[in-house]
Design a protein around this motif. Structure first.
Motif, PDB file in Angstrom:
ATOM      1  N   GLY A 123       0.785  -1.227   0.000  1.00 20.72           N
ATOM      2  CA  GLY A 123       0.000   0.000   0.000  1.00 20.72           C
ATOM      3  C   GLY A 123       0.814   1.271   0.000  1.00 20.72           C
ATOM      4  N   ARG A 124       0.781   2.002   1.086  1.00 22.73           N
ATOM      5  CA  ARG A 124       1.370   3.333   1.145  1.00 22.73           C
ATOM      6  C   ARG A 124       2.868   3.318   0.865  1.00 22.73           C
ATOM      7  NH1 ARG A 124      -1.575   5.667   6.630  1.00 22.73           N
ATOM      8  NH2 ARG A 124      -3.715   5.500   5.859  1.00 22.73           N
ATOM      9  N   PHE A 132      11.458 -12.687   5.157  1.00 17.46           N
ATOM     10  CA  PHE A 132      12.367 -13.206   6.177  1.00 17.46           C
ATOM     11  C   PHE A 132      13.184 -14.367   5.611  1.00 17.46           C
ATOM     12  CE2 PHE A 132       8.814 -11.234   8.375  1.00 17.46           C
ATOM     13  CZ  PHE A 132       9.463 -10.423   9.298  1.00 17.46           C
ATOM     14  N   ALA A 133      14.183 -14.772   6.347  1.00 19.34           N
ATOM     15  CA  ALA A 133      15.110 -15.806   5.876  1.00 19.34           C
ATOM     16  C   ALA A 133      14.406 -17.125   5.578  1.00 19.34           C
ATOM     17  CB  ALA A 133      16.214 -16.017   6.906  1.00 19.34           C
ATOM     18  N   ASP A 134      13.320 -17.412   6.288  1.00 23.59           N
ATOM     19  CA  ASP A 134      12.606 -18.674   6.059  1.00 23.59           C
ATOM     20  C   ASP A 134      11.532 -18.555   4.975  1.00 23.59           C
ATOM     21  OD1 ASP A 134      10.683 -17.158   7.293  1.00 23.59           O
ATOM     22  OD2 ASP A 134      10.246 -18.591   8.897  1.00 23.59           O
ATOM     23  N   GLY A 135      11.460 -17.397   4.307  1.00 23.53           N
ATOM     24  CA  GLY A 135      10.477 -17.209   3.243  1.00 23.53           C
ATOM     25  C   GLY A 135       9.188 -16.553   3.696  1.00 23.53           C
ATOM     26  N   THR A 136       8.968 -16.442   4.998  1.00 24.12           N
ATOM     27  CA  THR A 136       7.784 -15.747   5.509  1.00 24.12           C
ATOM     28  C   THR A 136       7.815 -14.289   5.061  1.00 24.12           C
ATOM     29  OG1 THR A 136       7.708 -17.166   7.468  1.00 24.12           O
ATOM     30  CG2 THR A 136       6.555 -15.056   7.616  1.00 24.12           C
ATOM     31  N   ARG A 137       6.642 -13.723   4.778  1.00 22.29           N
ATOM     32  CA  ARG A 137       6.579 -12.315   4.362  1.00 22.29           C
ATOM     33  C   ARG A 137       5.641 -11.536   5.274  1.00 22.29           C
ATOM     34  NH1 ARG A 137       5.632 -11.791  -1.980  1.00 22.29           N
ATOM     35  NH2 ARG A 137       4.039 -13.382  -1.585  1.00 22.29           N
ATOM     36  N   ALA A 138       5.960 -10.278   5.449  1.00 21.70           N
ATOM     37  CA  ALA A 138       5.152  -9.416   6.307  1.00 21.70           C
ATOM     38  C   ALA A 138       5.160  -7.995   5.771  1.00 21.70           C
ATOM     39  CB  ALA A 138       5.683  -9.421   7.740  1.00 21.70           C
ATOM     40  N   CYS A 139       4.075  -7.270   6.031  1.00 21.85           N
ATOM     41  CA  CYS A 139       4.020  -5.850   5.714  1.00 21.85           C
ATOM     42  C   CYS A 139       4.630  -5.080   6.875  1.00 21.85           C
ATOM     43  CB  CYS A 139       2.573  -5.402   5.493  1.00 21.85           C
ATOM     44  SG  CYS A 139       1.864  -6.002   3.942  1.00 21.85           S
ATOM     45  N   VAL A 140       5.591  -4.211   6.561  1.00 18.42           N
ATOM     46  CA  VAL A 140       6.228  -3.374   7.565  1.00 18.42           C
ATOM     47  C   VAL A 140       5.631  -1.978   7.453  1.00 18.42           C
ATOM     48  CG1 VAL A 140       8.402  -2.476   8.484  1.00 18.42           C
ATOM     49  CG2 VAL A 140       8.359  -4.691   7.307  1.00 18.42           C
ATOM     50  N   ARG A 141       5.037  -1.504   8.534  1.00 17.26           N
ATOM     51  CA  ARG A 141       4.446  -0.166   8.540  1.00 17.26           C
ATOM     52  C   ARG A 141       5.253   0.729   9.471  1.00 17.26           C
ATOM     53  NH1 ARG A 141       0.156  -3.565   7.446  1.00 17.26           N
ATOM     54  NH2 ARG A 141      -1.077  -2.881   5.653  1.00 17.26           N
ATOM     55  N   TYR A 142       5.929   1.691   8.841  1.00 21.93           N
ATOM     56  CA  TYR A 142       6.774   2.618   9.586  1.00 21.93           C
ATOM     57  C   TYR A 142       5.941   3.749  10.184  1.00 21.93           C
ATOM     58  CZ  TYR A 142      10.345   6.228  10.339  1.00 21.93           C
ATOM     59  OH  TYR A 142      11.135   7.205  10.878  1.00 21.93           O
ATOM     60  N   GLY A 143       4.969   4.224   9.433  1.00 21.95           N
ATOM     61  CA  GLY A 143       4.110   5.287   9.936  1.00 21.95           C
ATOM     62  C   GLY A 143       4.756   6.650   9.825  1.00 21.95           C
ATOM     63  N   ILE A 144       3.934   7.665   9.584  1.00 18.71           N
ATOM     64  CA  ILE A 144       4.433   9.031   9.537  1.00 18.71           C
ATOM     65  C   ILE A 144       4.944   9.435  10.915  1.00 18.71           C
ATOM     66  CG2 ILE A 144       3.783  11.437   9.113  1.00 18.71           C
ATOM     67  CD1 ILE A 144       1.724  10.379   7.090  1.00 18.71           C
ATOM     68  N   ASP A 145       4.277   8.953  11.949  1.00 19.34           N
ATOM     69  CA  ASP A 145       4.748   9.160  13.315  1.00 19.34           C
ATOM     70  C   ASP A 145       4.382   7.931  14.139  1.00 19.34           C
ATOM     71  OD1 ASP A 145       1.999   9.426  14.153  1.00 19.34           O
ATOM     72  OD2 ASP A 145       2.079  11.526  13.543  1.00 19.34           O
ATOM     73  N   ALA A 146       4.861   7.904  15.380  1.00 17.08           N
ATOM     74  CA  ALA A 146       4.648   6.734  16.236  1.00 17.08           C
ATOM     75  C   ALA A 146       3.174   6.500  16.533  1.00 17.08           C
ATOM     76  CB  ALA A 146       5.431   6.897  17.534  1.00 17.08           C
ATOM     77  N   ASP A 147       2.360   7.563  16.486  1.00 18.94           N
ATOM     78  CA  ASP A 147       0.936   7.410  16.772  1.00 18.94           C
ATOM     79  C   ASP A 147       0.235   6.502  15.770  1.00 18.94           C
ATOM     80  OD1 ASP A 147       1.020   8.902  19.021  1.00 18.94           O
ATOM     81  OD2 ASP A 147       0.089  10.703  18.175  1.00 18.94           O
ATOM     82  N   ASN A 282     -11.286   1.227   0.473  1.00 15.14           N
ATOM     83  CA  ASN A 282      -9.924   1.397   0.976  1.00 15.14           C
ATOM     84  C   ASN A 282      -9.627   0.391   2.078  1.00 15.14           C
ATOM     85  OD1 ASN A 282      -9.715   3.699  -0.656  1.00 15.14           O
ATOM     86  ND2 ASN A 282     -10.332   5.063   1.002  1.00 15.14           N
ATOM     87  N   ASN A 283      -8.413  -0.134   2.074  1.00  5.89           N
ATOM     88  CA  ASN A 283      -7.905  -0.934   3.189  1.00  5.89           C
ATOM     89  C   ASN A 283      -8.807  -2.103   3.564  1.00  5.89           C
ATOM     90  OD1 ASN A 283      -5.748   0.925   3.384  1.00  5.89           O
ATOM     91  ND2 ASN A 283      -7.007   2.278   4.634  1.00  5.89           N
ATOM     92  N   LEU A 284      -9.380  -2.715   2.553  1.00  6.66           N
ATOM     93  CA  LEU A 284     -10.221  -3.893   2.760  1.00  6.66           C
ATOM     94  C   LEU A 284      -9.974  -4.859   1.607  1.00  6.66           C
ATOM     95  CD1 LEU A 284     -12.477  -5.087   4.588  1.00  6.66           C
ATOM     96  CD2 LEU A 284     -14.127  -4.096   2.993  1.00  6.66           C
ATOM     97  N   LEU A 285      -9.671  -6.104   1.940  1.00  8.20           N
ATOM     98  CA  LEU A 285      -9.376  -7.121   0.930  1.00  8.20           C
ATOM     99  C   LEU A 285     -10.185  -8.376   1.216  1.00  8.20           C
ATOM    100  CD1 LEU A 285      -5.475  -6.726   0.844  1.00  8.20           C
ATOM    101  CD2 LEU A 285      -7.104  -5.837  -0.847  1.00  8.20           C
ATOM    102  N   LYS A 286     -10.245  -9.251   0.227  1.00  8.35           N
ATOM    103  CA  LYS A 286     -10.956 -10.517   0.392  1.00  8.35           C
ATOM    104  C   LYS A 286     -10.041 -11.662  -0.025  1.00  8.35           C
ATOM    105  CE  LYS A 286     -15.205 -10.744  -1.114  1.00  8.35           C
ATOM    106  NZ  LYS A 286     -16.371 -10.912  -2.030  1.00  8.35           N
ATOM    107  N   THR A 287     -10.024 -12.710   0.803  1.00  4.08           N
ATOM    108  CA  THR A 287      -9.215 -13.885   0.493  1.00  4.08           C
ATOM    109  C   THR A 287      -9.973 -14.803  -0.460  1.00  4.08           C
ATOM    110  OG1 THR A 287     -10.064 -15.306   2.260  1.00  4.08           O
ATOM    111  CG2 THR A 287      -8.297 -13.756   2.845  1.00  4.08           C
ATOM    112  N   ILE A 288      -9.290 -15.807  -0.960  1.00  9.72           N
ATOM    113  CA  ILE A 288      -9.927 -16.760  -1.869  1.00  9.72           C
ATOM    114  C   ILE A 288     -10.997 -17.577  -1.152  1.00  9.72           C
ATOM    115  CG2 ILE A 288      -7.964 -16.939  -3.439  1.00  9.72           C
ATOM    116  CD1 ILE A 288      -7.085 -19.443  -1.991  1.00  9.72           C
ATOM    117  N   ASN A 289     -10.971 -17.591   0.184  1.00 13.41           N
ATOM    118  CA  ASN A 289     -11.992 -18.295   0.967  1.00 13.41           C
ATOM    119  C   ASN A 289     -13.177 -17.416   1.328  1.00 13.41           C
ATOM    120  OD1 ASN A 289     -10.488 -20.718   1.067  1.00 13.41           O
ATOM    121  ND2 ASN A 289      -9.266 -19.934   2.759  1.00 13.41           N
ATOM    122  N   GLY A 290     -13.161 -16.169   0.858  1.00  9.87           N
ATOM    123  CA  GLY A 290     -14.276 -15.267   1.130  1.00  9.87           C
ATOM    124  C   GLY A 290     -14.166 -14.495   2.431  1.00  9.87           C
TER     125      GLY A 290
END
Length: 389
Positions: A123-124, A132-147, A282-290
């Protein structure tokens, strides 16, 4: 529910199908474990806050004296109970999106896992897709600020308190560039000008997802209370009704968090864009399982509460668009309302699960009061729905 089937082959087929659908457990007999509602004669409104857990014994598809089976046509009588609840039968078809054990294992796994690739995605522009080293993936959100990171995190744990499992698992991590976790992508982080030692959120990356449109019935009922007539329901598929159930949780969740960066922004944009509701949300997705995925909740709670004056009118319109609820969610709302201190419950869970919670911070006293007020508003809205439906 017990089916007496003599043929062994039919037993295997029935059990396999029903267990695959997620609506039965196999213990030698096929049984449905359903929620039922105890109705007090003195006040129909008490139905909302008197949810009991029952196991119903059914012979040859009989339930409460009515013929019912998996193949029965969908009607208002078997889709909605007591006018304001999605039926126990329908609710039983909606399994948890992310299991409790999966979430726990995932959090423990990624907190110290070594990141080997950090690339654009999720996204943004400030977000990144980490591998990651084992192939796992993740979204990293840094944010404009800590809030924003705090808002994302508290929204996740509020969903857990509500029993809403549509948010991908989340964990916090500190950008210690000399640590084994981030050392391999130090150059990427410096190029992004991310502050060293900043706290970021990691959320599980879910592949093969699609965008989601606001259901037609919600588009038409903004502020009027979702009302599904018998004729309307008879033309709906079970899959569509299960999705509507998730929408009823989403509407309640976005009101409580004051998240304006999803459906509310669409309502706001109607002022100059009459076709905005025809585009994906915005910010809403659907998986293949619905399953619906409530992603990117950075605008929730902290930032959302700070700008309430700008958005509250639209938040109220959205909340008013739904008058049918999942009973388990209503029960949680009722418990949080009676506690009188929902923020305390939220922060206790957050601090128990997140080692970096105290460093990232928590809700201010003002925002804690705002959360409790919004819990109370939702509670009253549910009561009002029992009177108008």
């Amino acid at each position: 529910m017990r089916f007496e089937i003599m043929n062994a082959g039919k037993i295997q087929l029935c059990a396999s199908l029903c267990m695959w659908l997620g609506i039965v457990t196999w213990t030698g007999n096929v049984k449905f474990h359903l929620w039922s509602v105890f109705v007090q004669h003195s006040s129909e409104r008490d139905v909302v806050f008197s949810v009991l857990n029952e196991q119903l014994n059914v012979s040859k598809g009989l339930r409460d004296g009515k013929t019912f089976s998996i193949r029965s046509p969908v009607t208002r009588n078997n889709a909605i109970e007591h006018r304001v609840f999605w039926s126990a039968w329908l609710d039983s078809l909606s399994t948890r999106v992310f299991g409790v054990e999966h979430e726990r294992t995932w959090r423990e796994q990624v907190r110290d896992a070594r990141v080997v690739v950090l690339e654009a995605g999720c996204g943004r522009p400030t977000n990144r897709l980490a591998t990651f080293a084992d192939g796992t993936r993740a979204c990293v959100r840094y944010g404009i600020d800590a809030d924003q990171v705090l808002g994302e995190t508290l929204s996740y744990y509020l969903a857990e308190l509500l029993g809403i499992s549509n948010l991908p698992p989340l964990a916090l991590s500190k950008l210690n560039l000399s640590s084994e976790q981030w050392a391999s992508v130090r150059g990427n982080i410096e190029a992004l000008e991310w502050s060293p030692n900043a706290i970021v959120s990691l959320t599980e990356f879910i592949p093969n997802v699609t965008g989601v449109f606001i259901p037609l019935h919600l588009r038409k009922q903004q502020g009027g209370g979702l009302q599904l007539s018998p004729e309307t329901i008879s033309n709906m598929t079970v899959t569509y009704l299960v999705e509507l159930m998730q929408w009823s949780d989403l509407i309640m969740f976005d009101y409580l968090t004051a998240n304006f960066d999803r459906i509310v922004s669409h309502i706001f944009s109607l002022q100059w864009d009459a076709r905005v509701m025809e585009r994906t949300t915005n910010n809403l997705l659907k998986t293949i399982n619905g399953h619906l995925l409530f992603i990117d909740n950075e605008a929730g709670i902290v930032h959302g509460y700070r700008v309430l004056d700008l958005w509250e009118r639209y938040h109220r319109l959205l909340l008013g668009s739904s008058c049918i609820f999942r009973r388990s969610t209503v029960r949680r709302i009722s418990e949080m309302m009676r506690s009188g201190d929902s923020a305390k419950l939220l922060c206790e869970l957050y601090r128990a699960r997140e080692p970096l919670a105290r460093e990232l911070g928590s809700l201010s006293q003002e925002h804690a009061l705002t959360l409790q007020n919004r819990i109370d508003v939702v509670y009253k809205h549910i009561q009002q729905c029992t009177e108008i439906m």
